[in-house]
Design a protein around this motif. Structure first.
Motif, PDB file in Angstrom:
ATOM      1  N   THR A 203      -4.303  -7.650  -3.123  1.00  0.00           N
ATOM      2  CA  THR A 203      -4.213  -7.480  -3.043  1.00  0.00           C
ATOM      3  C   THR A 203      -4.450  -5.988  -1.567  1.00  0.00           C
ATOM      4  N   MET A 204      -2.598  -6.080  -1.929  1.00  0.00           N
ATOM      5  CA  MET A 204      -2.687  -4.821  -1.802  1.00  0.00           C
ATOM      6  C   MET A 204      -3.307  -3.465  -2.177  1.00  0.00           C
ATOM      7  N   GLY A 205      -3.505  -3.427  -3.584  1.00  0.00           N
ATOM      8  CA  GLY A 205      -3.910  -2.235  -4.007  1.00  0.00           C
ATOM      9  C   GLY A 205      -5.718  -2.363  -3.774  1.00  0.00           C
ATOM     10  N   LEU A 206      -6.597  -3.546  -3.004  1.00  0.00           N
ATOM     11  CA  LEU A 206      -7.850  -2.535  -2.989  1.00  0.00           C
ATOM     12  C   LEU A 206      -7.708  -2.844  -1.282  1.00  0.00           C
ATOM     13  N   ALA A 207      -6.403  -2.465  -0.976  1.00  0.00           N
ATOM     14  CA  ALA A 207      -6.692  -3.163   0.810  1.00  0.00           C
ATOM     15  C   ALA A 207      -6.836  -1.727   1.653  1.00  0.00           C
ATOM     16  N   THR A 208      -7.299  -1.401   2.256  1.00  0.00           N
ATOM     17  CA  THR A 208      -8.750  -0.325   3.018  1.00  0.00           C
ATOM     18  C   THR A 208      -7.542  -0.731   4.551  1.00  0.00           C
ATOM     19  N   GLY A 209      -7.063  -1.388   5.035  1.00  0.00           N
ATOM     20  CA  GLY A 209      -6.325  -1.643   6.089  1.00  0.00           C
ATOM     21  C   GLY A 209      -4.802  -1.952   6.297  1.00  0.00           C
ATOM     22  N   ALA A 210      -4.357  -1.403   7.560  1.00  0.00           N
ATOM     23  CA  ALA A 210      -2.723  -2.553   7.066  1.00  0.00           C
ATOM     24  C   ALA A 210      -2.439  -3.875   7.477  1.00  0.00           C
TER      25      ALA A 210
ATOM     26  N   ALA B  17       9.124  -4.231  -6.564  1.00  0.00           N
ATOM     27  CA  ALA B  17       8.354  -3.479  -5.706  1.00  0.00           C
ATOM     28  C   ALA B  17       7.315  -3.487  -4.639  1.00  0.00           C
ATOM     29  N   VAL B  18       7.664  -4.810  -4.088  1.00  0.00           N
ATOM     30  CA  VAL B  18       6.874  -4.741  -2.843  1.00  0.00           C
ATOM     31  C   VAL B  18       8.451  -3.927  -1.902  1.00  0.00           C
ATOM     32  N   GLN B  19       9.593  -4.921  -2.219  1.00  0.00           N
ATOM     33  CA  GLN B  19      10.623  -3.840  -1.050  1.00  0.00           C
ATOM     34  C   GLN B  19      10.520  -3.298  -1.165  1.00  0.00           C
ATOM     35  N   ILE B  20      10.509  -2.343  -2.461  1.00  0.00           N
ATOM     36  CA  ILE B  20      10.830  -0.913  -1.979  1.00  0.00           C
ATOM     37  C   ILE B  20       9.526   0.211  -1.227  1.00  0.00           C
ATOM     38  N   GLN B  21       8.008  -0.425  -1.860  1.00  0.00           N
ATOM     39  CA  GLN B  21       7.124   0.243  -1.860  1.00  0.00           C
ATOM     40  C   GLN B  21       6.427   0.237  -0.594  1.00  0.00           C
ATOM     41  N   ALA B  22       6.904  -0.986   0.138  1.00  0.00           N
ATOM     42  CA  ALA B  22       5.826  -1.846   0.836  1.00  0.00           C
ATOM     43  C   ALA B  22       5.467  -0.009   1.818  1.00  0.00           C
ATOM     44  N   SER B  23       7.048  -0.190   2.587  1.00  0.00           N
ATOM     45  CA  SER B  23       6.745   1.421   3.401  1.00  0.00           C
ATOM     46  C   SER B  23       6.050   1.923   2.958  1.00  0.00           C
ATOM     47  N   SER B  24       5.674   2.278   1.895  1.00  0.00           N
ATOM     48  CA  SER B  24       5.262   3.970   1.640  1.00  0.00           C
ATOM     49  C   SER B  24       3.576   3.409   1.293  1.00  0.00           C
ATOM     50  N   GLY B  25       2.688   2.359   0.724  1.00  0.00           N
ATOM     51  CA  GLY B  25       1.830   1.998   1.095  1.00  0.00           C
ATOM     52  C   GLY B  25       1.432   2.076   2.163  1.00  0.00           C
TER      53      GLY B  25
ATOM     54  N   ALA C 252      -2.654   5.680 -12.826  1.00  0.00           N
ATOM     55  CA  ALA C 252      -3.573   4.527 -11.754  1.00  0.00           C
ATOM     56  C   ALA C 252      -4.294   5.570 -10.881  1.00  0.00           C
ATOM     57  N   GLY C 253      -3.574   6.737 -10.098  1.00  0.00           N
ATOM     58  CA  GLY C 253      -4.064   7.780  -9.564  1.00  0.00           C
ATOM     59  C   GLY C 253      -3.546   7.177  -8.405  1.00  0.00           C
ATOM     60  N   GLY C 254      -2.138   6.946  -8.165  1.00  0.00           N
ATOM     61  CA  GLY C 254      -1.779   6.657  -7.214  1.00  0.00           C
ATOM     62  C   GLY C 254      -1.047   5.772  -6.891  1.00  0.00           C
ATOM     63  N   LEU C 255      -0.584   5.075  -5.723  1.00  0.00           N
ATOM     64  CA  LEU C 255       0.444   3.941  -5.730  1.00  0.00           C
ATOM     65  C   LEU C 255      -0.990   2.638  -5.572  1.00  0.00           C
ATOM     66  N   MET C 256      -1.578   2.998  -4.438  1.00  0.00           N
ATOM     67  CA  MET C 256      -2.627   2.190  -4.668  1.00  0.00           C
ATOM     68  C   MET C 256      -3.136   1.108  -6.210  1.00  0.00           C
ATOM     69  N   GLY C 257      -3.155   1.806  -6.945  1.00  0.00           N
ATOM     70  CA  GLY C 257      -4.013   1.781  -8.203  1.00  0.00           C
ATOM     71  C   GLY C 257      -2.329   1.428  -8.949  1.00  0.00           C
ATOM     72  N   ALA C 258      -1.160   1.813  -8.719  1.00  0.00           N
ATOM     73  CA  ALA C 258      -0.385   0.687  -9.852  1.00  0.00           C
ATOM     74  C   ALA C 258      -0.304  -0.067  -8.994  1.00  0.00           C
ATOM     75  N   PHE C 259      -0.518  -0.761  -8.338  1.00  0.00           N
ATOM     76  CA  PHE C 259      -0.563  -1.779  -7.875  1.00  0.00           C
ATOM     77  C   PHE C 259      -1.218  -3.309  -8.152  1.00  0.00           C
TER      78      PHE C 259
END
Length: 407
Positions: free
Chosen positions: A297-304, A234-242, A367-374
């Motif tokens: 932490t990823m799902g709640l992040a507001t910055g890179a 999930a991180v390997q594939i989705q981190a760049s999209s996040g 979940a309303g998008g990728l961050m919700g999926a995290f």
């Protein structure tokens, strides 16, 4: 102490390295070609359905591993691990470099099936041989090293593929000839094992009779492996999209930042080398806890920055989890059934890789998008930790200087 008969040579560091390097070929099959995917899409844009068929050049080998690894293990148990491994290197080099000379997309896809067949044999048999040659802490070290090697090689191959792609989309395929170097190393520093070490310790080591397979315990490990592999990729594939979701647009910067975060995998593997003899329950609690903390932490992040902190935590947990599961499964398997067990584990891991983007996509909708999926993945990881609290997890027997211990 090595798992060998009295007449076998004693495996050393070069034996371990010769069997670690092949694990990088599974990473090469996908990562090396990722930078040239746009070129391939442009090259075959006139082929009907090219948007579907061209990406399969990258993914077909992984699907072959998922379906064929158990067969590869059975063949290794029946016909010998080393001779099949050596043949697989030759097949990998031949089919891997074939697209340099092929022109049609169907022919290239057929060659990629050949890569997948040889990759399944290489991954399963190199892992099985580590189990054959080494026991106890030495086996744990070399098996855990596979995770670190695969992760670090991903960074290397991505850069190599990008640099060679400047000279045309065919050029990166020449890198597949590196399998010939691994053929030479395995030929020089390994031998066909005849069985586990003879004597009372070997008898004590075997957790089952030679013709019995520990189905119940292996199925539990395989289920956890599929589950954990979904989280790992999930991180390997989705981190760049996040990162794109958080406002980053520069591909080079995104690649650099995700590469830094992925260093967590070899770091987790290094930590495992220090704590790997802890109980399975304690290890799984730590690992799923780190996965959950990272996803949250990823799902709640507001910055890179905070997002990458979450990625790093997650990848440390993944770097701990994969060797835990692999070493645990190998501890259950005697020589006669080790190949098929290793094949089943590799199949489960590859199947989780295939499922990961599908699961994330399904979770993102409600979940309303990728961050919700995290955030939902974080809940899923906490569920894994909860299972670790109550399930009767136990290692197989391991010989230590003539004694048998249980984790």
């Amino acid at each position: 102490m090595a798992g060998q008969t009295a007449s076998d040579p004693v495996p050393g560091t070069l034996t371990g390295i010769a069997l670690l390097l092949p694990i990088t070929l599974s990473t090469m099959a996908i990562v090396l070609l990722a930078p040239i995917l746009p070129q391939l899409l442009h090259e075959y844009r006139a082929v009907p359905g090219f948007e579907f068929w061209v990406p399969m050049i990258l993914t077909v080998p992984a699907l072959c591993v998922a379906f064929l690894s158990p067969i590869a293990g059975l063949l290794g148990d029946r016909f010998g691990r080393r001779r099949l491994l050596l043949a697989a290197f030759l097949l990998y080099a031949m089919t891997g470099v074939a697209p340099v000379f092929l022109t049609s997309l169907p022919a290239i896809l057929v060659s990629r099936v050949g890569v997948g067949i040889s990759e399944a044999l290489i991954m399963v048999l190199s892992t099985t041989l580590i189990g054959d040659y080494f026991t106890g802490a030495a086996r744990d070290k070399w098996l855990a090293g596979q995770t670190a090697f695969a992760s670090m090689s991903a960074l290397l191959f991505f850069n190599i593929g990008g640099q060679l792609g400047v000279f045309g989309w065919r050029m990166p395929f020449w890198v597949y000839t590196s399998a010939l170097l691994m053929f030479a190393l395995v030929l020089r520093f390994t031998w066909e094992p005849k069985g586990d070490r003879s004597g009372p310790a070997a008898v004590a080591q075997a957790p089952v009779a030679p013709l019995m397979f520990p189905w119940r315990r292996m199925m539990m490990i395989l289920a956890i492996t599929v589950y954990g592999s979904i989280f790992f990729y999930a991180v390997q594939i989705q981190a760049s999209s996040g990162l794109v979701h958080l406002g980053l647009t520069d591909p080079a910067r995104i690649g650099l930042l995700t590469s830094i975060a992925s260093i967590g995998v070899p770091l987790g593997t290094f930590v495992y080398s220090r704590i790997g003899r802890w109980s399975i329950r304690r290890l799984l609690l730590i690992e799923f806890g780190l996965l959950a903390a990272g996803f949250a932490t990823m799902g709640l992040a507001t910055g890179a920055t905070s997002f990458l902190v979450g990625c790093f935590l997650n990848q440390v947990g993944a770097g701990l989890l994969l060797p835990t599961l692999l070493v645990w499964s190998m501890s259950l398997l005697s020589f006669e059934i080790r190949g098929r067990g290793a094949g089943m584990w590799q199949s489960a891991f590859a199947f989780g890789q295939f499922l990961s983007p599908v699961i994330v996509t399904l979770l993102a909708r409600p979940a309303g998008g990728l961050m919700g999926a995290f955030l939902l993945l974080s809940v899923g990881a906490l569920f894994g930790a909860g299972i670790a609290l109550v399930a009767p997890f136990r290692r197989g027997a391991q010989p230590v200087e003539g004694m048998v211990v249980h984790g």
